[in-house]
Design a protein around this motif. Structure first.
Motif, PDB file in Angstrom:
ATOM      1  N   PRO A  49      46.402  47.115  47.750  1.00 52.78           N
ATOM      2  CA  PRO A  49      46.852  47.023  48.921  1.00 52.78           C
ATOM      3  C   PRO A  49      46.865  45.587  49.399  1.00 52.78           C
ATOM      4  O   PRO A  49      45.792  44.794  48.989  1.00 52.78           O
ATOM      5  N   GLY A  50      47.773  44.901  50.130  1.00 55.68           N
ATOM      6  CA  GLY A  50      47.562  43.645  50.738  1.00 55.68           C
ATOM      7  C   GLY A  50      48.192  42.434  50.099  1.00 55.68           C
ATOM      8  O   GLY A  50      49.007  42.471  49.145  1.00 55.68           O
ATOM      9  N   THR A  51      47.935  41.463  50.864  1.00 56.16           N
ATOM     10  CA  THR A  51      48.791  39.780  50.563  1.00 56.16           C
ATOM     11  C   THR A  51      47.744  39.235  49.673  1.00 56.16           C
ATOM     12  O   THR A  51      46.548  39.817  49.337  1.00 56.16           O
ATOM     13  N   HIS A  52      48.138  38.003  49.349  1.00 60.68           N
ATOM     14  CA  HIS A  52      47.161  37.013  48.388  1.00 60.68           C
ATOM     15  C   HIS A  52      45.640  37.111  49.241  1.00 60.68           C
ATOM     16  O   HIS A  52      44.614  37.223  48.649  1.00 60.68           O
ATOM     17  N   MET A  53      45.837  37.083  50.581  1.00 65.93           N
ATOM     18  CA  MET A  53      44.506  36.653  51.176  1.00 65.93           C
ATOM     19  C   MET A  53      43.905  37.815  51.778  1.00 65.93           C
ATOM     20  O   MET A  53      42.537  38.227  51.462  1.00 65.93           O
ATOM     21  N   SER A  54      44.833  39.051  52.090  1.00 65.19           N
ATOM     22  CA  SER A  54      44.144  40.322  52.561  1.00 65.19           C
ATOM     23  C   SER A  54      43.777  41.220  51.523  1.00 65.19           C
ATOM     24  O   SER A  54      42.747  41.925  51.633  1.00 65.19           O
ATOM     25  N   SER A  55      44.249  41.199  50.270  1.00 64.78           N
ATOM     26  CA  SER A  55      43.913  42.107  49.074  1.00 64.78           C
ATOM     27  C   SER A  55      42.413  41.808  48.795  1.00 64.78           C
ATOM     28  O   SER A  55      41.615  42.738  48.293  1.00 64.78           O
ATOM     29  N   VAL A  56      41.664  40.703  49.096  1.00 63.15           N
ATOM     30  CA  VAL A  56      40.261  40.381  48.567  1.00 63.15           C
ATOM     31  C   VAL A  56      39.314  41.064  49.736  1.00 63.15           C
ATOM     32  O   VAL A  56      38.348  41.459  49.222  1.00 63.15           O
ATOM     33  N   ALA A  57      39.944  41.576  50.830  1.00 62.70           N
ATOM     34  CA  ALA A  57      38.955  42.299  51.726  1.00 62.70           C
ATOM     35  C   ALA A  57      39.095  43.679  51.602  1.00 62.70           C
ATOM     36  O   ALA A  57      38.684  44.537  52.172  1.00 62.70           O
ATOM     37  N   LYS A  58      40.007  44.218  50.477  1.00 63.61           N
ATOM     38  CA  LYS A  58      40.336  45.631  50.465  1.00 63.61           C
ATOM     39  C   LYS A  58      39.347  46.171  49.348  1.00 63.61           C
ATOM     40  O   LYS A  58      39.385  45.711  48.234  1.00 63.61           O
ATOM     41  N   PRO A  59      38.989  47.360  49.407  1.00 60.76           N
ATOM     42  CA  PRO A  59      37.961  47.995  48.519  1.00 60.76           C
ATOM     43  C   PRO A  59      38.687  48.365  47.263  1.00 60.76           C
ATOM     44  O   PRO A  59      38.098  48.270  46.270  1.00 60.76           O
ATOM     45  N   GLU A  60      39.864  48.567  47.445  1.00 58.18           N
ATOM     46  CA  GLU A  60      40.637  48.925  46.193  1.00 58.18           C
ATOM     47  C   GLU A  60      40.702  47.954  45.033  1.00 58.18           C
ATOM     48  O   GLU A  60      40.694  47.984  43.949  1.00 58.18           O
ATOM     49  N   LEU A  61      40.391  46.589  45.358  1.00 59.51           N
ATOM     50  CA  LEU A  61      40.352  45.630  44.576  1.00 59.51           C
ATOM     51  C   LEU A  61      39.395  45.843  43.535  1.00 59.51           C
ATOM     52  O   LEU A  61      39.414  45.856  42.335  1.00 59.51           O
ATOM     53  N   GLY A  62      37.961  45.923  44.093  1.00 61.43           N
ATOM     54  CA  GLY A  62      36.859  46.213  43.327  1.00 61.43           C
ATOM     55  C   GLY A  62      36.950  47.282  42.394  1.00 61.43           C
ATOM     56  O   GLY A  62      36.538  47.447  41.335  1.00 61.43           O
ATOM     57  N   ALA A  63      37.584  48.595  43.130  1.00 58.33           N
ATOM     58  CA  ALA A  63      37.640  49.832  42.359  1.00 58.33           C
ATOM     59  C   ALA A  63      38.623  49.847  41.186  1.00 58.33           C
ATOM     60  O   ALA A  63      38.592  50.438  40.408  1.00 58.33           O
ATOM     61  N   ALA A  64      39.916  48.899  41.392  1.00 56.90           N
ATOM     62  CA  ALA A  64      40.828  48.782  40.169  1.00 56.90           C
ATOM     63  C   ALA A  64      40.075  48.252  39.206  1.00 56.90           C
ATOM     64  O   ALA A  64      40.217  48.539  38.031  1.00 56.90           O
TER      65      ALA A  64
END
Length: 250
Positions: A228-243
């Motif tokens: 989820p998210g934009t270039h900036m906001s995706s960094v704050a989403k737990p899904e980034l680390g989970a992926a």
């Protein structure tokens, strides 16, 4: 989970910082432009998630970022200097079996590292599309214009968000201008060097660096992991680390 802080000296004498978390197979992760390891990987829990999956997460602060040196002489920013710094960190740590990746500028640097001959077991290109690897001139000019308009840009200017982030991160503008001119493009044909499995992890609203699906198509063995998210906001989403953890553990 505990984070440890470290320093090593690059071949040109610059002192470069990195953070570590966890034990297990080494994974080096590079942060994005004007960010640092703390903001990109630690603050929002990504490093903790990945470390819990059995990884030693190694997170440098890139030259002119975070706790690393930000020299003001042009000689400290030769062509591809960030890839060279990464190669020297790998050598300093004595790694020969490791995974490697990064977000945005970190992904660009990962591409340069692989093109220059590094062969991580797995690679991660996050916040990146095909156009972002080969089209640096346009992005460079945007950020140079942001620095030039740093003190005068209004809220409706195209650089406002970038300048706001630079102010928050207390970016050294002199060092940043020099660093921006050291980056190299990676053309589509050079991506044949990515013989390892590669994850393209990108926000569903993020097209800042082009199309992630086009990047997947250009890579020999790549999988798209939308988050989820934009270039900036995706960094704050737990899904980034989970992926990233899911890709590494697959």
């Amino acid at each position: 989970m505990t984070v440890s802080q470290h320093i090593f000296t690059a071949s040109d004498g610059a002192r470069l910082a990195w953070s570590e978390m966890g034990e297990g197979h080494p994974l080096i992760l590079l942060h994005g432009l004007f960010s640092n390891a703390e903001i990109n990987w630690i603050k929002f829990g990504h490093a903790t998630t990945i470390a819990a999956a059995g990884y030693r997460v190694i997170m440098p602060d890139l030259r002119a970022h975070g706790g690393s040196a930000a020299p003001h002489d042009a000689a400290s920013y030769p062509h591809d200097v960030l890839a060279r710094d990464a190669e020297e960190l790998i050598a300093h740590l004595g790694l020969d079996d490791y995974d490697f990746g990064g977000f945005s500028l970190g992904a660009r640097t990962t591409a340069r590292l692989v093109v220059r001959g590094a062969r991580p077991g797995k690679a991660i290109l996050a916040g990146m599309g095909l156009e972002g690897l080969a089209g640096w001139t346009r992005r460079k000019d945007f950020f140079l214009d942001a620095i030039a308009n740093f003190d005068d840009a209004k809220r409706d200017s195209p650089w406002f968000m970038a300048i706001s982030f630079m102010k928050t991160m207390k970016v050294d503008r002199t060092a940043a201008k020099l660093l921006l001119q050291s980056f190299a493009d990676t053309d589509a044909e050079e991506l044949a060097a990515f013989t390892m499995p590669t994850a393209v992890v990108c926000g569903t609203e993020d097209r800042d660096n082009g199309a992630p699906d086009a990047l997947v198509a250009a890579l020999p063995d790549a999988t798209l992991y939308p988050v989820p998210g934009t270039h900036m906001s995706s960094v704050a989403k737990p899904e980034l680390g989970a992926a990233i953890a899911a890709f590494l553990s697959a």
